[in-house]
Design an enzyme around this catalytic site. Structure first.
Site, short mmCIF file in Angstrom:
data_model
loop_
_atom_site.label_atom_id
_atom_site.label_comp_id
_atom_site.label_asym_id
_atom_site.label_seq_id
_atom_site.Cartn_x
_atom_site.Cartn_y
_atom_site.Cartn_z
N CYS A 148 0.87 -1.19 0.05
CA CYS A 148 0.15 -0.03 0.20
C CYS A 148 0.98 1.33 -0.10
O CYS A 148 0.37 2.47 0.00
CB CYS A 148 -1.02 0.04 1.15
SG CYS A 148 -2.16 -1.38 1.10
N HIS A 162 -9.49 4.10 -0.83
CA HIS A 162 -8.02 3.77 -0.71
C HIS A 162 -7.72 2.63 -1.76
O HIS A 162 -7.80 1.06 -1.61
CB HIS A 162 -8.03 2.85 0.67
CG HIS A 162 -6.38 2.24 1.02
ND1 HIS A 162 -5.22 2.72 0.52
CD2 HIS A 162 -5.95 1.27 1.83
CE1 HIS A 162 -4.33 2.03 1.05
NE2 HIS A 162 -4.76 1.21 1.63
#
Lengths: 384, 384
Positions: free
Chosen positions: B83, B332
């Protein structure tokens, strides 16, 4: 930008390595490079790997491998450009040292391909093609390179035998490489009579599925000089891209990204193709080596097949190509290949290539390619 | 090294974008950044993406996206650090411009997560954990962060309500962000009574699954000055790693990689936490924001929850955190998040953040994290 040199390299035996995991293979190889460099700490590391997510269900391998190598807390990045991932990792490491951001950078490539079955491996590799316009319609890499081979044969009169001779030459070199997956010689007849994969490509025209890693340590050239070893400088570094889908190219026999990357690397190094003493190129299929040598200008356009037949690219020829055995004989753990090419050139320039040593080389080049040529990374190395 | 500035940024509406593919989303966003920069050619591009192989069956997206953007032939690389892939792409672009290798670099992040089902998305994300020691035993990310949250509550007395207040604050900001996936306010009661995922984490403590991209254009600072716009300089850049597996950390409430990356970025910028006017951090779960603010030194160790409760991290508080809405409300798309953080900070420093504008900020910071904190990339920005 600072001058950059390779101070250490490492490679282990490649093949079907069922007794070791991706992290084990990586650590073993990286430690060899550190040992060769005489260092036990690095400032940063870069790992090239094409798709550990599809091959072993593990992404985020930068941090993972830094930890397993005992280098926890350093910046640790993975980079990907399909089968050019290793070359890309090397280039990013070069830029890091050249910029002054880091002094000691460990670059490596790793791929563990045999933990999945053949169909899954073929699928994983096919994600380097344009999935929407090629993959989902059934094209896999042998098919893509078969299209290129057929077009080259039509346009330039390249023969089936010439394709086979690329494999024969590379196996002749690989037979002398203790790290090669298939370290034995083969004949033109064997290639031509081997199992058909995608006409005109047979199984012995293809590089294999391989587990393996390769590593190199980069430092400012001054630091390499102070260490009192052969100083192998990185004098050229380049990266170029092209359309992934073959259908979008003007001429599928011509590797435009390789041509452009070659041109940039030569310009940066102040060299031309005649200055090269050896060359490691991306022979994922026999036709690939032929097209690459043309695009890099070491042989004339259309003469790639003829040059192999004439022995020009033999180990003792005008311009030795793939003295390591190439992807064909050495193996092709996709993300590792680009760094393994660097290992071979560095060992040759240092005079440490054993039975496959070229006579006193000074300048060597690597060309690492992704997909059917949409990404190319080139580096030129010179012994001081 | 040369001074580097951000000359353009772009972001599009995030969410479940079923009518566009990964390549469409990317191109739309990158064009906005180029338009903002007033440029139509770039020297190089870097794309952060965590696992397009698992999400959409396509690796090798560097070359692919360069082509679709009309920038064929340029160096085009993908980088990955779970991420933190977007932050990593930004850092690699920064190094490229700082080194002098390239003058105009387009950095971006992209992820298309909703083309697969929920189970497949959860699996894809779990490849950022240590698969052999966490993933294969059933741990997924809500579980990992639930362990961290429980430990933080035990050790520091952080309350369930304080966790919820992180989400409430970020939704309050996100309600003012036209690009947010969930641009609406929520209450502490709603968070506490929402569906349980992994005790003490409820669904409203989690960032969502999102499709989206973000982009930024980097140039030497001199060139940004010549363009006559607000000059937003990159004054700090850092990257650090840690063990991936929680079991291998001394204290799971402490994000060592974030602490180290923060320290390096502050040192490079010549700043300290008190100099920051705003901060975008990686609130993949509410507990993450609490731990990150502690590790970066903007609140005292153990006081992350209390600081949120006291309003210190509100948009008009002592140190505004996640004015964009954060991962929680904005969404996200894993590889895109790190670049979207940069977009927010640049827009804030330029005074272009609309309804969520902080009063006259001069220095801002981004913190982008991979896995349960094993990778962190930080950047500090300053308006000239």
């Amino acid at each position: 930008m600072r001058e950059v040199a390779v101070i250490g390299v490492g490679i282990t035996k490649w093949g079907e390595i069922w007794e070791q995991s991706l992290r084990d293979i990586y650590v073993e190889t990286a430690l060899l490079a550190l040992q060769d460099a005489g260092l036990d700490r690095v400032d940063s590391m870069l790992v090239g790997s094409m798709t550990p997510g599809l091959f072993v269900g593990q992404e985020h391998i930068g941090a993972l491998l830094a930890d397993y190598l005992g280098q926890k807390h350093i910046p640790a990045a993975r980079v990907e450009s399909a089968c050019a991932s290793g070359g890309l990792a090397f280039r990013m490491g070069f830029i890091e040292v050249a910029s002054g951001i880091s002094d000691v950078v460990l670059v490596s490539g790793v791929e563990k391909m045999t933990d999945v079955g053949g169909d899954e491996a073929t699928y994983a590799l096919s994600t380097a093609a344009d999935q929407e316009y090629e993959g989902y319609h059934g094209l896999t890499f042998p098919g893509l390179y078969a299209l290129i081979a057929r077009a080259h044969m039509e346009k330039y009169g390249t023969t089936r035998e010439q394709l086979a001779m690329v494999a024969v030459k590379n196996h002749r070199n690989g037979a002398l490489n203790p790290h090669a997956q298939f370290p034995f010689e083969i004949t033109v007849d064997q290639v031509i009579n081997s199992v058909k994969v995608a006409d005109p490509i047979n199984i012995l025209d293809c590089s294999p599925i391989t587990d393996g890693a390769a590593a190199a340590v980069l430092v400012p050239a001054d630091r390499a000089r102070a260490a009192g070893k052969s100083v192998i400088k990185v004098v050229g570094s380049s990266h170029a891209s092209d359309s992934i889908a073959l259908a979008q190219r003007q001429d599928i026999t011509w590797l435009e990204a390789t041509y452009r990357a070659g041109k940039k690397a030569y310009a940066m190094a102040g060299k031309n193709p005649q200055d090269l003493d050896l060359l490691e190129v991306h022979d994922c299929f026999t036709i690939a080596e032929i097209c690459v040598t043309e695009a890099l200008g070491v042989v004339e356009k259309g003469r790639g097949g003829a040059a192999v037949e004439a022995g020009e690219t033999d180990r003792d020829g005008r311009i030795p190509v793939n003295t390591s055995g190439g992807l064909k004989s050495k193996g092709h753990p996709v993300g590792a290949t680009g760094v393994a090419q660097v290992v071979e050139v560095v060992q040759q320039l240092r005079g440490e290539a054993g039975g496959r040593q070229v006579k006193d080389p000074r300048v060597g080049m690597t060309q690492n390619m992704g997909g059917s040529g949409a990404s190319t990374v080139c580096h030129i190395f010179e012994r001081e």
